[in-house]
Enzyme design. Sequence first.
Site, PDB file in Angstrom:
ATOM      1  N   ASP A   1       0.803  -1.216   0.000  1.00 46.38           N
ATOM      2  CA  ASP A   1       0.000   0.000   0.000  1.00 46.38           C
ATOM      3  C   ASP A   1       0.846   1.281   0.000  1.00 46.38           C
ATOM      4  OD1 ASP A   1       0.893  -0.563   2.587  1.00 46.38           O
ATOM      5  OD2 ASP A   1      -1.084  -1.086   3.326  1.00 46.38           O
TER       6      ASP A   1
ATOM      7  N   GLU B   1      -9.764  -2.421   4.763  1.00 41.94           N
ATOM      8  CA  GLU B   1     -10.424  -2.127   6.026  1.00 41.94           C
ATOM      9  C   GLU B   1     -11.695  -2.966   6.190  1.00 41.94           C
ATOM     10  OE1 GLU B   1      -8.858  -0.398   8.205  1.00 41.94           O
ATOM     11  OE2 GLU B   1      -8.698   1.728   7.713  1.00 41.94           O
TER      12      GLU B   1
END
Length: 253
Positions: A67, A143
């Site tokens: 990421d 998430e």
Amino acid sequence: MIHIRIANREQIPIIVAEHLRKQLERKPDSVIGLPTGSTPLMVYREIVAQHKKGKIDFSRVITFNLDEYVGLDGKHVQSYKYYMYKNLFRHVNIDLNNTHIPNGVAENLEEECRRYDQLIEQLGGIDWQLLGIGLNGHIGFNEPGECLSAVTHVQRLLEETRIANARFFGSLQDVPTHAITMGMGSILRAKKIVLIATGQEKAKILAKAVNGPITTRVPASFLQLHQDVTFVLDQAAASAITRLRNDSCEFAH
Ligand code: F6R
């Protein structure tokens, strides 16, 4: 199958570096997936030490980071590009052209996500993926929520994640609101996965990831579906893992 190895905190980097060494012995041109955050720092230090002893050779290795924050370029000290260069890449014999990190300042972020997935696929997918785990169960920046994305995507960071990461930035308002993250598909397609975690504060979420139902509310629980995952944990992090689900876990103390 999730294998669980419980070790002293100091042993964790040694175990992980050995795992990587064996992977690169089997396949020197492995494609490896890498995380950032505080937990991997000790692992990167050990990998660098092993490299300096001539035990780990990065000359043919290709890396993909999980990421990157949206809005931070590689010069920003909190960008993951900066982190990787500072903590690993500049210390080893890797060709920087073989290191890949999503571009958080790309003009077209959607295109950047597609480019990243295509590149991972072109280079044969991830052979060996190292993961950390967020307090809320995120892996990469996938998430918890109603649904998870299989592909690389722009993720709005949950408030709890921004609060957890404010320690790196000094203040919450400086933590970016979005990140580009590799999706669950690329992570779960990795041939081997090693997840590291330490400390009591990760105990509850690790128990959910290992013992709980597979749910988008705990992204790491999807690792239960993978064939070859090793969780390397210290005693405190492993302390709430109580029962073995569907015989899918093995304890290797
Ligand atoms: C970052 C990443 C995250 C971290 C997680 C835990 O690249 O993949 O999932 O692994 O937020 O971070 P630490 O190790 O700081 O607790």
